[in-house]
Structures are given as structure tokens and as C-alpha cells.
Design a protein around this motif. Structure first.
Motif: not given
Length: 571
Positions: A70, A74-75, A78, A90, A93, A229, A298, A302, A305-306, A324
Motif C-alpha cells: 500500500i 494507491i498514491f 492509480t 479496478t 488491480f 485509506v 491489499c 486497492y 480506492v479505485c 487521491l
């Protein structure tokens, strides 16, 4: 005069014969060295007093895996992948996660089989196959780690600079060469960034102090970013506009597959868990739990968040540097974007910390075996860390991150991970064979071991062929033919080999699951940029050269530094 001519002819013939004999001897030595394998010894005391120390419990291992994963996905990645794959990021992932779950099952079995030894994929290949394969796996993985560490360090520097700019006096006054990107020279050949090496130096010092200290830092920062998150997913879900998910795959499924190869590197946390075997308190029980547990956590985060980030903002408006934070800012949630920046710093810090940790343990393993200079095998008697290896990997990352714009190399990442994980899956199959003697002849005058390896290679080639055919839009019939051939090879593995049950954790469905894993990994490999293929070939040739000139003469596969862990009561 005639006798002189005869002597000269005889001397020339002798010299030619000697040269031919020397060349033949060198090739024989290379051939013998390259094909030798490592045999681990059983021991009731697998680590010496001045070696690594066992301090990591199952919770530490799970956090180690989550800490490694992570952050980058994500940061950093993405927004970049969403620009091409759209909300279908999505699915990218999910596909990469599914491939990694298969790989994680293979890693979990081998971690349980070799539960007290550093080396990970390198060690597994050395034991199951041979020395040259193990060294090639190390080199491919290490380039991924080096480039990845430098790239993450630059992204971390950018986030840290963003937080500093929250101070009114510094807002807009931090130069590019400090943290934001870099100051370019010579047409972009050099890109100076001084904050990235400083951050790398701080993390290297923490890692050199000991695994207890670095684990404490990782646990605290991992817990922080996971909480953030989850908070982002909950708050962002109230700002989702489902219309932003349509079209879900604006550029087709092919871009989703390509995106899966890019985000694959975001799941490499379970690899870090496998490399912490020698510092785990109860490795045979805890390593499989740490590998699979961290990966499943994870994958869930993921996906959440996606869905949120692509639902909040249209995919084509997502930022690439801090997607984000920018998504929440656009919705008027400035406080959340600030919190996200803090979480990004924590996330990238742990990803970088664990990445540097894994690299040093891999160098330690090769130093012990003699494939690299012995200085990499030294462990500090008080700190119980491979300080020389740790400083070395810190220096490499600092040079790359401080002087070059390594972000442009992101498209050649995942090569080492995909090939390394495929080799690990193959190791699961070969180590399960009851007959692993290469000189036993089968009904077709071929050893059963060689026959099985050929089947594994066929599965891999079919995966690559299917990927290439799909990438270039070939007829679907040709892809079906490649898949059918792979199925036949897999069936041969199942029917013509006898398999034993390993001690500890057992990967289900052997050889089917590892074969599917290999096929899917190599299929993803075929979706990579063509420069990634070139990188694979060139680095393989360089690796063979390094091994030929150094490794084969210094390697010691019978080193006493490696031992099997004793059987332990996990009840």
C-alpha cells in the motif's frame, strides 16, 4: 632447416591443442557450475549468534507485506493507469491481484518448506533448478527493486514538499531541485533532486539500527496509512457519481490488461514477507499467514480506492502525481486531501523502507553463497543486520533517485517480478516430484525430470504466445491453439509425474495452479512495452557475463550459512 620447421609445426600444433583444451576446460567448468544446485542441511540451530535475529511475529509479517504494497499503487500509479484504462483500472488491480494470489500460494508453500532462510525466489530457484537460473532471477528482481526504490523516493520527496508548502512562508517557494520533480540539466539527462537521497539516507540508518527498530517504524506508519485509506473509502463513497463509471473501459479491455502489468508491481509485498524468513519467530507457521493475509488485505483496499476515486472524478481529469488528494480537493474536501497527503507520506515511506529491507536480504543471500563479494554476507554482531548490504542498496537508490528522472523507466518495471514469480511457481512443481533425479531414463529415453521441465517451458511459451497474439490483434483461433497446447502440457505434468506432499503449508491443485500462474504471468509479460522485453534480454546477457567472470569461480553452494529450520510445534 627441416628439423626447425618440424619443431615449429609441432610447437604450433601443441599450442593449438593446449588452447583448445583450455577452452574446452573453461566451458566444462562453466557448464558444471551453472547447473549445480544447492542442498540445504537440517539443523537444530539455523542461525549463528552473530547472524540475523528472530524478532518478527505474525502481526509484524502481515504489516510488513501491507507496508510494502500500500503506497505505490494507491498514491502513485492509480491516476496514471486510469488515464488509459478508465474506471476499468479496478479490473486491472483485480487481474494483477488474482495473479498475485496464485503466486502467493506458491510462495507460501516454499516459505513453509524453507522456513528459516533468507533469499526468497533466488534461494528457491537455486534449490529447485540450478545456480545460473537463481542468479538470473536475482538480477531481474534486483533491477525492479532498484528502479522502484528510486522512483518511490522521488514521489515521497514530492509529497513531503507538498506538506511543507502548507506553511504559508514556504508555499510556492520550494524549488524543483529540492523535492518537486527535479531540476533538469543536459536536456533532461540529469534531473537533480536532493530531498530523495536525504530521505533514503534516513531510512537506511533506521534499517541499519536493527530489524526491531525498523519493524516498529513500519508497524506505526502502516497502521496510520491503513486507517487513512479506510477513512478515504468511507468518506469518498458519499461523493461517488456512478455516471463517472460509464464508460467503464473507454479504451477497451486491452488497456485494462496493459494496466494490470503496470500495477502488478504494487502487490510485491508478499515477496518481502518471504525474504524475512530468517528473522521470523515461527517461520513455518507465520510466513504463509503473513504472505496470504497481507495480500488479501491489499487487494481489498486497492479495489475500494479505485472504485471511489474513479467514481468521484472523471478518469480523464485525474491527476497523475497525487490523484487521491486532488480528487478530494475538487470536491471541496480540503481537509481530507491534507490527510491523504500525510497518508501518502506514510505509505510511500513504508513501501520504500520494506523495499530497501528486501534488497539487503537478497544481497546477503548471494554474499553467503559467494556469487557476490563476501562483504555482502557480513552481519553486524550487535545490530544483527547486514549493514554493508543495507548501505549499498541505499547508495544505489540515492544515486538513481537524486540524479535521474527514474519515473520514465516505470514502463520496464514488473519484468523481474513476473519472471521471478513464474520461476517460483515452477519451483513448487519440481520440488513436489518424487523422482527428481535427472539421470533416470523414462520410456522415451528422456529423464522424467527433463520431461517435466520441458512441459513447464511449453506452458510459459504458450502464455507468451497467447499474450503476443492478443496484443497485436491476431485471430482468436491462434490464441485458442496456444491455450490448448498449454493445457496438453499441463495434463502431461499431471499424469506423467508423481507428486509428494510437502511439510507445512501446501499449495492446492499442484501442478494445475502453478501452471495457471506461470501462464498468466507470462501472458502479462507479453503485454509490457517492447523496451521491457529488450531490458529482459540485455540484463540476462549481462547477468550471464557477470556469472561467467566472477560467480562461477567464487560460488559455494554447500555453504554452511544456510540450514533448514527444525520442525516446530505450531499447535
Amino acid at each position: 632447416m627441416g628439423s626447425q620447421q618440424k619443431y615449429a609445426t609441432s610447437s604450433s600444433s601443441s599450442s593449438s591443442s593446449s588452447s583448445s583444451s583450455s577452452s574446452s576446460s573453461s566451458f566444462s567448468h562453466f557448464y558444471y557450475s551453472a547447473l549445480r544446485a544447492k542442498t540445504l542441511k537440517s539443523s537444530s540451530n539455523p542461525t549463528s549468534g552473530d547472524g540475523l535475529i528472530r524478532r518478527l511475529g505474525v502481526f509484524d509479517l502481515v504489516l510488513l507485506g501491507v507496508g510494502a504494497s500500500i503506497g505505490a499503487g494507491i498514491f502513485v500509479v492509480t491516476g496514471t493507469v486510469a488515464h488509459d484504462a478508465g474506471p476499468g483500472v479496478t479490473i486491472s488491480f483485480i487481474l494483477a491481484g488474482a495473479s498475485c494470489v496464485l503466486n502467493a500460494l506458491c510462495y507460501a508453500e516454499l516459505a513453509s518448506r524453507f522456513p528459516a532462510v533468507v533469499g526468497g525466489a533466488y534461494l528457491y530457484a537455486y534449490t529447485a533448478f540450478n545456480e545460473i537460473t537463481a542468479f538470473l532471477v536475482f538480477m531481474q528482481l534486483m533491477l525492479d527493486y532498484h528502479i522502484g526504490a528510486a522512483s518511490i523516493a522521488r514521489s515521497l520527496a514530492s509529497y513531503v514538499a507538498t506538506i511543507f508548502e502548507l506553511i504559508p512562508a514556504l508555499k510556492g517557494n520550494i524549488p524543483a531541485w529540492v523535492g518537486h520533480g527535479g531540476q533538469e540539466f543536459f536536456g533532461g539527462t540529469l534531473s537533480i533532486n536532493i530531498l530523495a537521497p536525504i530521505l533514503l539516507a534516513l531510512l537506511t540508518i533506521i534499517l541499519c539500527r536493527g530489524v526491531g527498530e525498523s519493524s516498529a517504524v513500519n508497524s506505526f506508519m502502516t497502521a496510520t496509512k491503513v486507517v487513512i485509506v479506510i477513512f478515504v473509502i468511507i468518506v469518498g463513497s458519499f461523493k461517488v457519481d456512478v455516471d463517472n463509471w460509464s464508460p467503464f473501459a473507454p479504451n477497451g479491455f486491452k488497456e485494462i490488461l496493459t494496466g494490470a502489468t503496470v500495477v502488478f508491481f504494487a502487490y510485491v509485498g508478499f515477496d518481502a514477507v518471504a525474504n524475512s524468513a530468517e528473522e521470523s519467530k515461527r517461520p513455518q507457521r507465520d510466513l504463509p499467514i503473513g504472505i496470504l493475509g497481507s495480500l488479501l488485505i491489499c487487494v481489498a483496499l486497492y479495489i475500494g480506492v479505485c472504485l471511489v476515486i474513479t467514481g468521484m472524478v472523471p478518469y480523464n481529469l485525474l491527476g497523475e502525481d497525487a490523484p487521491l488528494a486532488e480528487a478530494f480537493t475538487s470536491k471541496g474536501l480540503k481537509y481530507v486531501s491534507i490527510l491523504i497527503s500525510i497518508g501518502a507520506v506514510a505509505g510511500l515511506t513504508t513501501t520504500l523502507l520494506v523495499g530497501l529491507y528486501v534488497q539487503s536480504r537478497l544481497y546477503l543471500g548471494l554474499g553467503r553463497d559467494g556469487l557476490l563479494p563476501s562483504i555482502f554476507a557480513k552481519v553486524h554482531p550487535k545490530r544483527h543486520t547486514p549493514i554493508h548490504s543495507q548501505i549499498w542498496v541505499g547508495i544505489i537508490a540515492a544515486v538513481l533517485g537524486g540524479l535521474f528522472n527514474v519515473h520514465v523507466l516505470s514502463h520496464i518495471l514488473s519484468v523481474g517480478s513476473l519472471t521471478g514469480y513464474s520461476v517460483v511457481a515452477a519451483c513448487v512443481v519440481t520440488l513436489r516430484w518424487k523422482n527428481r533425479k535427472g539421470n533416470q531414463v523414462s520410456s522415451k529415453c528422456m529423464s522424467t525430470w527433463c520431461e517435466g521441465v520441458i512441459c513447464i517451458i511449453i506452458v510459459a511459451f504458450c502464455g507468451f504466445a497467447t499474450g503476443v497474439l492478443y496484443r497485436f490483434g491476431a485471430s482468436f483461433i491462434f490464441m485458442i491453439v496456444a491455450v490448448v497446447i498449454a493445457i496438453i502440457a499441463c495434463a502431461a505434468l499431471y499424469c506423467r509425474q508423481a507428486y509428494s506432499d510437502p511439510p507445512g503449508f501446501s499449495c492446492p491443485g499442484v501442478p494445475i495452479v502453478p501452471s495457471v500462474c506461470i501462464f498468466f504471468n507470462i501472458f502479462l509479460f507479453a503485454q509490457l512495452h517492447y523496451e521491457a522485453w529488450i531490458r529482459f534480454v540485455i540484463l540476462s546477457l549481462i547477468s550471464v557475463g557477470i556469472y561467467a567472470f566472477y560467480g562461477q569461480y567464487h560460488a559455494n553452494p554447500n555453504s554452511d550459512d544456510y540450514h533448514m529450520a527444525p520442525e516446530e510445534d505450531v499447535s
